[in-house]
Design a protein around this motif. Structure first.
Motif, mmCIF file in Angstrom:
data_model
loop_
_atom_site.group_PDB
_atom_site.id
_atom_site.type_symbol
_atom_site.label_atom_id
_atom_site.label_comp_id
_atom_site.label_asym_id
_atom_site.label_seq_id
_atom_site.Cartn_x
_atom_site.Cartn_y
_atom_site.Cartn_z
ATOM 1 N N LEU A 41 0.838 -1.194 0.000
ATOM 2 C CA LEU A 41 0.000 0.000 0.000
ATOM 3 C C LEU A 41 0.874 1.245 0.000
ATOM 4 C CD1 LEU A 41 -2.612 -1.180 2.619
ATOM 5 C CD2 LEU A 41 -2.861 -1.122 0.141
ATOM 6 N N PRO A 42 0.421 2.298 -0.697
ATOM 7 C CA PRO A 42 1.229 3.506 -0.732
ATOM 8 C C PRO A 42 1.322 4.127 0.658
ATOM 9 C CG PRO A 42 -0.861 3.832 -1.885
ATOM 10 C CD PRO A 42 -0.808 2.409 -1.454
ATOM 11 N N SER A 43 2.506 4.607 1.002
ATOM 12 C CA SER A 43 2.701 5.244 2.295
ATOM 13 C C SER A 43 3.830 6.251 2.190
ATOM 14 C CB SER A 43 3.052 4.187 3.350
ATOM 15 O OG SER A 43 3.381 4.810 4.569
ATOM 16 N N GLY A 44 3.584 7.434 2.714
ATOM 17 C CA GLY A 44 4.612 8.460 2.710
ATOM 18 C C GLY A 44 5.398 8.475 4.015
ATOM 19 N N GLU A 45 5.197 7.466 4.859
ATOM 20 C CA GLU A 45 5.859 7.419 6.159
ATOM 21 C C GLU A 45 7.365 7.258 5.971
ATOM 22 O OE1 GLU A 45 3.809 8.115 8.504
ATOM 23 O OE2 GLU A 45 2.043 7.737 7.315
ATOM 24 N N ARG A 46 8.136 7.934 6.811
ATOM 25 C CA ARG A 46 9.587 7.928 6.636
ATOM 26 C C ARG A 46 10.326 7.211 7.781
ATOM 27 N NH1 ARG A 46 10.201 9.940 1.639
ATOM 28 N NH2 ARG A 46 9.053 11.807 1.269
ATOM 29 N N SER A 47 10.036 7.542 9.015
ATOM 30 C CA SER A 47 10.816 6.976 10.116
ATOM 31 C C SER A 47 10.330 5.561 10.441
ATOM 32 C CB SER A 47 10.690 7.849 11.370
ATOM 33 O OG SER A 47 9.405 7.694 11.945
ATOM 34 N N VAL A 48 11.144 4.847 11.201
ATOM 35 C CA VAL A 48 10.797 3.490 11.604
ATOM 36 C C VAL A 48 9.521 3.508 12.444
ATOM 37 C CG1 VAL A 48 11.553 1.505 12.965
ATOM 38 C CG2 VAL A 48 13.180 2.693 11.505
ATOM 39 N N GLU A 49 9.433 4.463 13.376
ATOM 40 C CA GLU A 49 8.237 4.547 14.222
ATOM 41 C C GLU A 49 7.002 4.835 13.383
ATOM 42 O OE1 GLU A 49 10.806 6.896 15.220
ATOM 43 O OE2 GLU A 49 11.721 5.594 16.704
ATOM 44 N N GLN A 50 7.131 5.768 12.445
ATOM 45 C CA GLN A 50 6.001 6.100 11.592
ATOM 46 C C GLN A 50 5.608 4.905 10.727
ATOM 47 O OE1 GLN A 50 7.710 9.564 9.731
ATOM 48 N NE2 GLN A 50 6.315 10.937 10.833
ATOM 49 N N HIS A 51 6.607 4.163 10.263
ATOM 50 C CA HIS A 51 6.330 2.984 9.448
ATOM 51 C C HIS A 51 5.592 1.928 10.277
ATOM 52 C CE1 HIS A 51 6.832 0.547 5.905
ATOM 53 N NE2 HIS A 51 7.298 -0.447 6.637
ATOM 54 N N LEU A 52 6.018 1.714 11.510
ATOM 55 C CA LEU A 52 5.359 0.743 12.382
ATOM 56 C C LEU A 52 3.938 1.184 12.715
ATOM 57 C CD1 LEU A 52 8.289 -0.216 14.778
ATOM 58 C CD2 LEU A 52 7.243 -1.636 13.002
ATOM 59 N N LEU A 53 3.739 2.481 12.960
ATOM 60 C CA LEU A 53 2.391 2.997 13.218
ATOM 61 C C LEU A 53 1.503 2.827 11.991
ATOM 62 C CD1 LEU A 53 3.134 6.253 15.262
ATOM 63 C CD2 LEU A 53 2.047 4.148 16.083
ATOM 64 N N ALA A 54 2.078 3.050 10.813
ATOM 65 C CA ALA A 54 1.312 2.874 9.580
ATOM 66 C C ALA A 54 0.896 1.411 9.420
ATOM 67 C CB ALA A 54 2.123 3.336 8.372
ATOM 68 N N ARG A 55 1.802 0.490 9.732
ATOM 69 C CA ARG A 55 1.471 -0.937 9.652
ATOM 70 C C ARG A 55 0.337 -1.286 10.608
ATOM 71 N NH1 ARG A 55 6.933 -4.590 9.161
ATOM 72 N NH2 ARG A 55 7.477 -3.890 7.072
#
Length: 191
Positions: free
Chosen positions: A113-127
């Motif tokens: 899925l498209p995601s503009g998240e950059r940091s590891v924390e943001q990526h984990l929150l997006a997941r």
């Protein structure tokens, strides 16, 4: 007369090559969106891949009849939706049993899925958010799920969704509104 026949054959060959190149460009451009929609709809990578291939095979067979009354993306999405409906209709119970035991990992799905998240924390929150939304979307009716995914995964406009699903725009709005209310209620209940 023989030279006229040779010229006609050469012209038809050139037209066929141009159509093939045109279709190849359409596939390259729209395959990711069709696959993402089918993956989000089925949550099964193999099934999404199979349905994507079937979509483009069907489109290729019917490319000559594409009239251009809608965009190629809308036409392809309509084919994908119909393939998905056929699959669900023909194998509803077997599909659900298979999905429950072989569903794609939500972490893996979030990668598609498209995601503009950059940091590891943001990526984990997006997941985590993808997992929560996916679970909420599972409880929607087929039409609500389709409209929701086309709007929020594929970012299609309401008019495009109406053309792709064969529903009128008011019906699309109603299904989307109900879907949003259910998803929000589900996500709000967890917080």
């Amino acid at each position: 007369m023989a030279s006229g026949t040779a010229f006609e054959a050469m012209t038809m060959s050139t037209a066929t090559e141009i159509a093939a190149q045109e279709f190849t460009c359409v596939v390259e451009r729209h395959r990711p969106q069709i696959f993402r929609f089918l993956l989000a709809s089925t949550r099964d990578v193999d099934l999404a891949e199979t349905l994507t291939q079937e979509c483009f095979l069907k489109a290729h067979r019917n490319w000559g009849s594409f009239r251009g009354e809608s965009s190629a993306m809308t036409w392809l999405m309509r084919i994908a939706i119909n393939l998905q409906k056929d699959h669900w209709r023909n194998r509803r119970m077997q599909f659900w049993r298979h999905t429950q035991s072989h569903a794609v990992d939500l972490d893996e799905a979030s990668e598609w899925l498209p995601s503009g998240e950059r940091s590891v924390e943001q990526h984990l929150l997006a997941r985590e958010r993808v997992g929560q939304v996916a679970k909420a979307v599972e409880g929607l009716s087929d039409r609500q799920r389709t409209v929701f995914l086309l709007r929020y995964v594929e970012e299609m406009e309401l008019s495009e969704i109406a053309r792709a699903t064969g529903l009128n725009e008011g019906t699309v709005k109603a299904h989307l509104s109900r879907a949003l209310a259910r998803v929000r209620a589900e996500l709000g209940g967890r917080r």
